[in-house]
Design an enzyme around this catalytic site. Sequence first.
Site: not given
Length: 298
Positions: A64, A143, A157, A161
């Site tokens: 995790d 990304s 997000y 990134k």
Amino acid sequence: MSRTIVITGAGSGFGALAARALADAGHTVYAAMRNTTTRNADRVADAARYAAERGVDLRTVELDVLSQESADAAIATILSEAGRLDVIIHNAGHMVTGPTEAFTPEELAAVYDTNVLGTQRVNRAALPHLRAQESGLVLWIGSTSTKGGTPPYLAPYFAAKAAMDALAVSYAAELARFNIETSIVVPGSFTSGTNHFVTGGHPSDETVVPDYEERYEGLMDQVAQRLAALAPADADVSQVADAIVAVVETEHGNRPFRIHVDPADDGSEAVSAVADRIRAEFLTRIGLDDLLAPRAVV
């Protein structure tokens, strides 16, 4: 040459595809995911079935990325079983969609925690071993949003990134003198074949959303549809896994610093080429050009 590899977030999407592709290529692969005995037990069973059917060395490990204790335990398990670790692949990530204002600061922090701090926890667990053996590869799944087209309603997000990319760039120079190589694989907007959009989160402040819906009605659906329309017919998420395998199997010291897999071509590759060139030129100007590639410690 067979390598021992750990890839985070390997229960589905890019991670699962890359884990299988790397195992098929002859590597020992640890597909890391959380909740291996509960929610993801089926994915663990699928990986074991794949390994048995193909006769490949695909394993799973509980990890995790939100827990340093879990990251430490996962790396310890890998080292105990395999005896070494050669490649870290930072793939775990979480996407959220919606008007940026509607997300609480805590929700933005949670996205940052998974996408950025998660990589730091894994690095702190694994890098001491790579540094001690004076070899290795840290591969980051980035990304195109970091430097390319950025449609709205994906800001948390995209911001995370971008932060991860900045961290990867800094780590590259700091690890070079330990003979540890860095590569960044940069996927574009694959709208099918992964669960990013399906499992993505949404903002909790429902009082804000209607105001935006009034001016931007159906915007998220429009973004998804238009991104999908940009993709050529032969675009497939397996291309990302293929790129990861190609980077891992490239001779140490000759791997690309950054490689794009962007069928829609949102402009990220062009911008990244300039940014990476300026980085290289600046490090050269200040006499630190040896940090641009890994080298063995003498």
